[in-house]
Motif scaffolding. Structure first.
Motif, PDB file in Angstrom:
ATOM      1  N   PHE A  68       0.913  -1.198  -0.118  1.00 53.24           N
ATOM      2  CA  PHE A  68      -0.086  -0.061   0.014  1.00 53.24           C
ATOM      3  C   PHE A  68       0.832   1.260   0.113  1.00 53.24           C
ATOM      4  CE2 PHE A  68      -2.465   3.396   1.883  1.00 53.24           C
ATOM      5  CZ  PHE A  68      -3.807   3.409   1.150  1.00 53.24           C
ATOM      6  N   LEU A  73      -3.500   0.884  -3.434  1.00 52.88           N
ATOM      7  CA  LEU A  73      -4.415  -0.069  -3.408  1.00 52.88           C
ATOM      8  C   LEU A  73      -4.100  -1.282  -4.242  1.00 52.88           C
ATOM      9  CD1 LEU A  73      -6.858  -0.992  -1.588  1.00 52.88           C
ATOM     10  CD2 LEU A  73      -8.489  -0.092  -3.349  1.00 52.88           C
ATOM     11  N   ALA A  76      -1.204  -2.953  -2.592  1.00 61.34           N
ATOM     12  CA  ALA A  76      -1.550  -3.921  -1.549  1.00 61.34           C
ATOM     13  C   ALA A  76      -2.144  -5.259  -1.941  1.00 61.34           C
ATOM     14  CB  ALA A  76      -2.702  -3.004  -0.653  1.00 61.34           C
TER      15      ALA A  76
END
Length: 178
Positions: A68, A73, A76
């Protein structure tokens, strides 16, 4: 952005397959790779690792935080899949073979060979984190105190982590030690 996602996928995918004995086994290599390829300094690594130790669930979920931080995102999700999927597939495959070979002498030989390797890799992981985290008189004192408490009591490590954080923070704030 795509190139960093590919780099994250390859890096954490390889670390996943090298994690013999658990995620702790690859901590030294993860620390080096994150520092060299992604400029994550050692203290940031220790901070994220410490949070992973406190969070509920598997402690290696902390790798998602690195993904992240490095690529949002998408990073991640990439790190999540690349770190947990390859080793899960490998464990499933080997587990099925393991059951089929039963009590074969080969099975016992492989187990006997992997046990000290796993322990050594986990010790190397602990050493790598300790080397980065112990950097002054306060952290040395806290490390020794925690070691003694762990050796001679059944205190939950989460309490020791939280207590060390509070004591260390207070000592550093009031005495200006690092």
């Amino acid at each position: 952005m795509i190139s960093i996602l590919i780099q994250l996928f390859m890096t954490f995918g390889l670390l996943s397959l090298l994690a013999v004995g658990g995620g702790t086994a690859v901590l030294p290599e993860m620390q080096i790779v994150l520092n060299e390829q992604f400029q994550v300094d050692h203290m940031k690594f220790v901070e994220v690792y410490s949070i992973g130790q406190l969070a509920p669930g598997p402690n290696m979920m902390m790798v998602i935080v690195f993904g992240f931080q490095l690529a949002g995102l998408a990073g991640a999700l990439t790190v999540l899949l690349s770190f947990f999927l390859p080793s899960s597939i490998l464990c499933l495959t080997v587990g099925r073979i393991w059951v089929r070979i039963g009590e074969s002498p080969w099975r016992r030989a492989v187990q006997n060979a992997l046990e000290p390797i796993s322990i050594g890799l986990m010790c190397a992981g602990v050493f790598a984190v300790a080397k980065a985290a112990i950097n002054g008189p306060v952290s040395i004192g806290l490390a020794i105190a925690v070691l003694v408490i762990l050796l001679f009591s059944r205190t939950n490590p989460v309490y020791l982590i939280l207590g060390s954080g509070l004591v260390g923070g207070a000592l550093m704030y009031f005495t200006r030690f690092t």
